[in-house]
Write an enzyme that holds these catalytic residues in place. Structure first.
Site, PDB file in Angstrom:
ATOM      1  N   GLU A 116      -9.662 110.165 -33.347  1.00 53.05           N
ATOM      2  CA  GLU A 116     -10.936 110.623 -32.106  1.00 53.05           C
ATOM      3  C   GLU A 116     -11.085 112.015 -32.260  1.00 53.05           C
ATOM      4  O   GLU A 116     -11.749 112.661 -31.514  1.00 53.05           O
ATOM      5  CB  GLU A 116     -10.262 110.564 -30.776  1.00 53.05           C
ATOM      6  CG  GLU A 116      -9.933 108.969 -30.573  1.00 53.05           C
ATOM      7  CD  GLU A 116     -11.062 107.794 -30.224  1.00 53.05           C
ATOM      8  OE1 GLU A 116     -12.325 108.561 -30.489  1.00 53.05           O
ATOM      9  OE2 GLU A 116     -11.052 106.866 -30.097  1.00 53.05           O
ATOM     10  N   HIS A 139      -6.530 112.354 -23.871  1.00 56.44           N
ATOM     11  CA  HIS A 139      -6.883 111.002 -24.089  1.00 56.44           C
ATOM     12  C   HIS A 139      -5.978 110.066 -23.821  1.00 56.44           C
ATOM     13  O   HIS A 139      -4.907 110.185 -24.608  1.00 56.44           O
ATOM     14  CB  HIS A 139      -7.870 110.677 -25.172  1.00 56.44           C
ATOM     15  CG  HIS A 139      -8.030 109.289 -25.579  1.00 56.44           C
ATOM     16  ND1 HIS A 139      -8.887 108.211 -24.510  1.00 56.44           N
ATOM     17  CD2 HIS A 139      -7.771 108.460 -26.559  1.00 56.44           C
ATOM     18  CE1 HIS A 139      -8.769 107.369 -25.006  1.00 56.44           C
ATOM     19  NE2 HIS A 139      -8.177 107.110 -26.217  1.00 56.44           N
ATOM     20  N   HIS A 141      -4.359 105.848 -22.139  1.00 59.20           N
ATOM     21  CA  HIS A 141      -4.898 104.354 -21.945  1.00 59.20           C
ATOM     22  C   HIS A 141      -4.232 103.955 -20.805  1.00 59.20           C
ATOM     23  O   HIS A 141      -3.435 103.008 -20.746  1.00 59.20           O
ATOM     24  CB  HIS A 141      -4.472 103.452 -23.095  1.00 59.20           C
ATOM     25  CG  HIS A 141      -5.398 103.825 -24.504  1.00 59.20           C
ATOM     26  ND1 HIS A 141      -4.942 103.150 -25.603  1.00 59.20           N
ATOM     27  CD2 HIS A 141      -6.284 104.574 -24.852  1.00 59.20           C
ATOM     28  CE1 HIS A 141      -5.672 103.553 -26.615  1.00 59.20           C
ATOM     29  NE2 HIS A 141      -6.533 104.535 -25.858  1.00 59.20           N
ATOM     30  N   HIS A 211     -11.555 100.903 -22.808  1.00 61.69           N
ATOM     31  CA  HIS A 211     -10.797 101.751 -23.678  1.00 61.69           C
ATOM     32  C   HIS A 211      -9.899 102.902 -23.155  1.00 61.69           C
ATOM     33  O   HIS A 211      -8.594 102.648 -23.232  1.00 61.69           O
ATOM     34  CB  HIS A 211     -11.753 102.512 -25.005  1.00 61.69           C
ATOM     35  CG  HIS A 211     -10.887 103.157 -25.978  1.00 61.69           C
ATOM     36  ND1 HIS A 211     -11.551 103.512 -27.025  1.00 61.69           N
ATOM     37  CD2 HIS A 211      -9.919 103.839 -25.732  1.00 61.69           C
ATOM     38  CE1 HIS A 211     -10.643 104.414 -27.681  1.00 61.69           C
ATOM     39  NE2 HIS A 211      -9.552 104.343 -26.915  1.00 61.69           N
TER      40      HIS A 211
HETATM   41  P1  13P Z   1      -5.241 107.744 -33.206  1.00 60.19           P
HETATM   42  O1  13P Z   1      -3.846 107.110 -33.205  1.00 60.19           O
HETATM   43  O2  13P Z   1      -6.069 107.911 -34.438  1.00 60.19           O
HETATM   44  O3  13P Z   1      -5.091 109.025 -32.284  1.00 60.19           O
HETATM   45  O4  13P Z   1      -5.998 106.681 -32.133  1.00 60.19           O
HETATM   46  C1  13P Z   1      -5.557 106.327 -30.847  1.00 60.19           C
HETATM   47  C2  13P Z   1      -6.295 105.983 -29.980  1.00 60.19           C
HETATM   48  O5  13P Z   1      -6.319 106.126 -28.614  1.00 60.19           O
HETATM   49  C3  13P Z   1      -7.854 105.691 -30.452  1.00 60.19           C
HETATM   50  O6  13P Z   1      -8.815 105.709 -29.226  1.00 60.19           O
HETATM   51 ZN    ZN Z   2      -7.987 105.448 -27.311  1.00 61.25          ZN
END
Ligand code: 13P
Ligand code: ZN
Length: 269
Positions: A116, A139, A141, A211
């Site tokens: 990202e 970022h 989830h 996402h």
């Molecule tokens: P990376 O492992 O490349 O950081 O990706 C994880 C992710 O959350 C992608 O949106």
């Molecule tokens: Zn992600």
């Protein structure tokens, strides 16, 4: 010597702390989530200029406001629980070139940055351009917040912001500019990066449909707290729905009173 830099080590310790929280919260399945923090201010001139330990990697667009900047970035495919226990095995310092066109890894191990990176750097570049004091992009989830993005009603900044704010006064206070929504895009793409920076104009937090969430700010612990507060609101809403009723939510008057009492910014879509 970079390893003895106290200011940098404090920043890195906070990243490790937050990475642990992301895992404990259940927001970081497998390699889910990534963190970037600008640490240029923490480094002396000689530390910024150390030789690269990786080849140059061209950036998809020139980051003209980040020339010469150094970032700690978590590695692609790395797990947050291990970022927490070993920051340098699961992330690295990257330096943007003086013309903003490529980066090199400069410390400590050649750990390839998150997929990202286009979104992270585009966000940093934009925030620098408009003079916003935000050195962090976080970022992650969160299950409850992502669940809401599976309903088109909540894929509207005004609808979801109002609902989350109205669950608990702290949410209105801690997330005063509300949340921006980015319709689904393929992870790691420039399309996702471009759509994300559009939302940063009026918001510090952006939801990526189906996402995850991104928070920007001056401090990585604060960014975590903002997402944690939004997640709390989502849990109150979803708990009430699971119990069979629609939560009443705070009234508009109650929310507006907070704006006055805490001198908050007005929401702009
Ligand atoms: P990376 O492992 O490349 O950081 O990706 C994880 C992710 O959350 C992608 O949106
Ligand atoms: Zn992600």
């Amino acid at each position: 010597m970079i390893e003895e830099n106290i200011i940098l080590n404090k920043e890195i310790a906070k990243i490790a702390e937050v990475a642990g929280y992301l895992w404990q919260r259940g927001w970081a399945e497998y390699n889910g989530g990534n963190i970037s923090v600008c640490v240029t201010h923490a480094l002396r001139d000689d530390e910024k200029k150390v030789p690269a330990i990786s080849p140059r990697v061209e950036l998809p667009v020139v980051m003209s406001h980040l020339c010469g900047d150094v970032f700690y970035v978590t590695g692609t495919g790395k797990r947050m629980r291990y970022v927490s226990s070993d920051v340098w095995d699961n992330g690295s310092l990257i330096r943007i070139s003086d013309d903003g066109s490529y980066y090199e890894i400069i410390y400590k191990n050649p750990v390839r940055p998150t997929s990202e990176l286009p979104s992270h750097l585009s966000m940093h570049d934009y925030m620098r351009e408009i003079g916003r004091d935000s050195r962090v992009v976080l970022h992650t989830h969160p299950t409850d917040l992502i669940a809401l993005t599976h309903d088109t009603h909540w894929l509207d900044s005004e609808n979801i912001t109002h609902m989350l704010w109205s669950m608990i006064p702290e949410c209105r206070i801690i997330v005063p500019r509300g949340v921006g929504i980015v319709p689904y895009e393929i992870p790691g793409t420039m399309d996702l990066a471009r759509s994300t920076i559009k939302q940063l104009k009026n918001h510090d937090v952006v939801f990526w449909e189906k996402h995850g969430i991104l928070a920007t700010g001056a401090d990585v612990v604060d960014c975590f707290d903002v997402i944690d507060t939004l997640s709390k609101s989502a849990q109150i809403y979803l708990t009430a729905r699971t119990a069979g009723f629609i939560p009443e939510g705070m009234s508009d008057k109650q929310l507006d009173d907070l704006v006055v009492a805490f001198h908050l910014e007005k929401y702009q879509k």
